[in-house]
Design a protein around this motif. Structure first.
Motif, PDB file in Angstrom:
ATOM      1  N   CYS A 158      -4.907  12.507  -2.626  1.00 29.74           N
ATOM      2  CA  CYS A 158      -4.278  12.657  -3.283  1.00 29.74           C
ATOM      3  C   CYS A 158      -2.344  11.760  -2.684  1.00 29.74           C
ATOM      4  CB  CYS A 158      -3.128  13.928  -2.741  1.00 29.74           C
ATOM      5  SG  CYS A 158      -4.738  14.821  -3.707  1.00 29.74           S
ATOM      6  N   ASP A 159      -3.176  11.265  -1.435  1.00 26.73           N
ATOM      7  CA  ASP A 159      -1.442   9.967  -1.411  1.00 26.73           C
ATOM      8  C   ASP A 159      -1.578   8.688  -2.249  1.00 26.73           C
ATOM      9  OD1 ASP A 159       1.153   9.550  -0.775  1.00 26.73           O
ATOM     10  OD2 ASP A 159       0.262   9.356   1.330  1.00 26.73           O
ATOM     11  N   PRO A 160      -0.624   8.348  -3.329  1.00 28.42           N
ATOM     12  CA  PRO A 160      -0.995   7.292  -4.095  1.00 28.42           C
ATOM     13  C   PRO A 160      -0.747   6.133  -3.119  1.00 28.42           C
ATOM     14  CG  PRO A 160       0.193   8.198  -5.262  1.00 28.42           C
ATOM     15  CD  PRO A 160      -0.784   9.007  -4.740  1.00 28.42           C
ATOM     16  N   LEU A 161       1.245   6.100  -2.167  1.00 24.15           N
ATOM     17  CA  LEU A 161       1.402   5.498  -1.498  1.00 24.15           C
ATOM     18  C   LEU A 161       1.607   5.430  -0.052  1.00 24.15           C
ATOM     19  CD1 LEU A 161       4.983   6.314  -2.046  1.00 24.15           C
ATOM     20  CD2 LEU A 161       4.001   4.653  -3.363  1.00 24.15           C
ATOM     21  N   GLY A 162      -0.086   6.223   0.711  1.00 27.36           N
ATOM     22  CA  GLY A 162      -0.955   5.906   1.882  1.00 27.36           C
ATOM     23  C   GLY A 162      -1.830   5.244   1.920  1.00 27.36           C
ATOM     24  N   GLY A 163      -2.204   4.135   1.121  1.00 32.63           N
ATOM     25  CA  GLY A 163      -2.042   3.030   1.189  1.00 32.63           C
ATOM     26  C   GLY A 163      -4.493   3.176   1.069  1.00 32.63           C
TER      27      GLY A 163
END
Length: 355
Positions: A158-163
């Protein structure tokens, strides 16, 4: 699908039949069509779902069919007044007026297509109390633990900025869809179709399916996360959601559905202070939040000290696993069942099972 597993469609109106067939095709549900209630006598009792329309009811006002559950009256707009009495006599459970009631029809047909589940699944949200706390590592470890013990888990990034959590697992080149390629129709996802499309790691009879963000393209929408998490729950899966510290509307949907939220907090003063800020948002969205304290502590903070400082119950403690960072860099994420991560994952699952 076997004939006995197919919905029975007793519809004479071509427009209604076209709509039912369109929706059934969209959710992958085969159906058996007959044109009148007389022809429906044999499969009436065994079909998992029966769909009728006004025209079929009007053709045979006294069909002498037994009352049963799982009968829907499908019509374009409101049904004719005389249809209500006939529908009641047949035990019609609900009236689906198209197009407004399309979601109800989608859900009913999708439930048949997916088949009976092995029980209601559970949803876990894992959140870092500060940057670099190790939430993604714990989430992946829990998913792998389920698979290694013969279960089925769905790991949802759920983390689009997590790579992309597939990078953590070393499966970034594995075939299968990521969030940018996933299309959700009518707020409903078929779990068998989803699992067929996703990258997976298998351990004997166990399976970990992974829905990761990608290096390019959009992250998940709120509706998509809600649909995916509910699909996993309906299918009896353990759904593990890797949630960012500052949840967007998509991540909030995962938190609202979580049976348990685990806040991973390093045993450091600054991390505890940061975690209280994260907790303030979590508490608005989910009911059961526990702290997992991560050591070693630079200045002697205990796991109980961390939980007291953050202000929620202590789930347990975890020490940094030796060689983990190097293994992740090499794309070899395979924590030992008896190691620090494997033990912490087991503790999380035992707590989740009791929720």
């Amino acid at each position: 699908m076997r004939q006995a597993d197919r919905p029975l469609v007793v519809v004479r109106d071509d427009a209604v039949l076209d709509e039912i067939q369109r929706i059934a095709a969209a959710v992958g549900c085969e159906s058996e069509w007959v044109s009148d209630l007389g022809a429906a006598r044999e499969p009436w009792a065994t079909a998992p779902l029966v769909l009728l329309d006004d025209s079929a009811l009007a053709e045979d006002p006294d069909p002498a069919l037994p009352r049963r559950e799982g009968v829907l009256l499908v019509c374009k707009g409101a049904p004719a007044p005389q249809s209500w009495q006939r529908a009641f006599a047949l035990g019609v459970q609900d009236v689906v007026a198209l197009p407004e009631g399309e979601d109800t029809l989608v859900a009913a047909l999708a439930d048949v297509a997916e088949g009976p589940s092995q029980g209601r699944g559970q949803v876990l949200a894992v959140v870092g109390g500060c940057g670099g706390a190790g939430a993604s590592v714990l989430a992946a470890s829990v998913g792998l633990r389920v698979a290694r013990t013969g279960g089925s888990a769905l790991l949802v990034d759920c983390d689009p900025l997590g790579g992309g959590i597939d990078l953590l697992l070393g499966s970034e080149r594995a075939e299968g869809v990521r969030w940018p390629q996933l299309r959700v129709r009518s707020g409903r996802v078929s779990m068998p179709e989803l699992e067929a499309a996703l990258p997976a790691r298998k351990h004997g009879e166990g399976r970990l399916s992974v829905l990761s963000c990608d290096r390019e393209g959009p992250g998940p929408t709120a509706d998509a996360v809600a649909a995916v998490v509910e699909a996993g729950r309906r299918a009896g899966r353990v759904v593990v959601c890797d949630v960012p510290r500052q949840p967007d509307t998509a991540a909030e949907e995962a938190l609202r559905r979580a049976d348990l939220a685990v806040l991973v907090v390093p045993a450091e003063v600054r991390a505890c202070v940061a975690a209280t800020r994260v907790l303030a948002r979590l508490a608005e969205l989910t009911g059961d939040v526990r702290v997992l304290a991560r050591g070693p502590a630079p200045d002697g903070l205990t796991a109980h000290d961390v939980a007291d400082a953050v202000g929620v119950p202590l789930l347990g403690r975890i020490r940094t696993e030796r060689g983990l960072a190097r293994a992740v860099e090499r794309g070899v994420f395979n924590p030992r069942p008896g190691g620090a991560l494997g033990t912490a994952a087991l503790t999380v699952l035992e707590t989740l099972a009791s929720c």
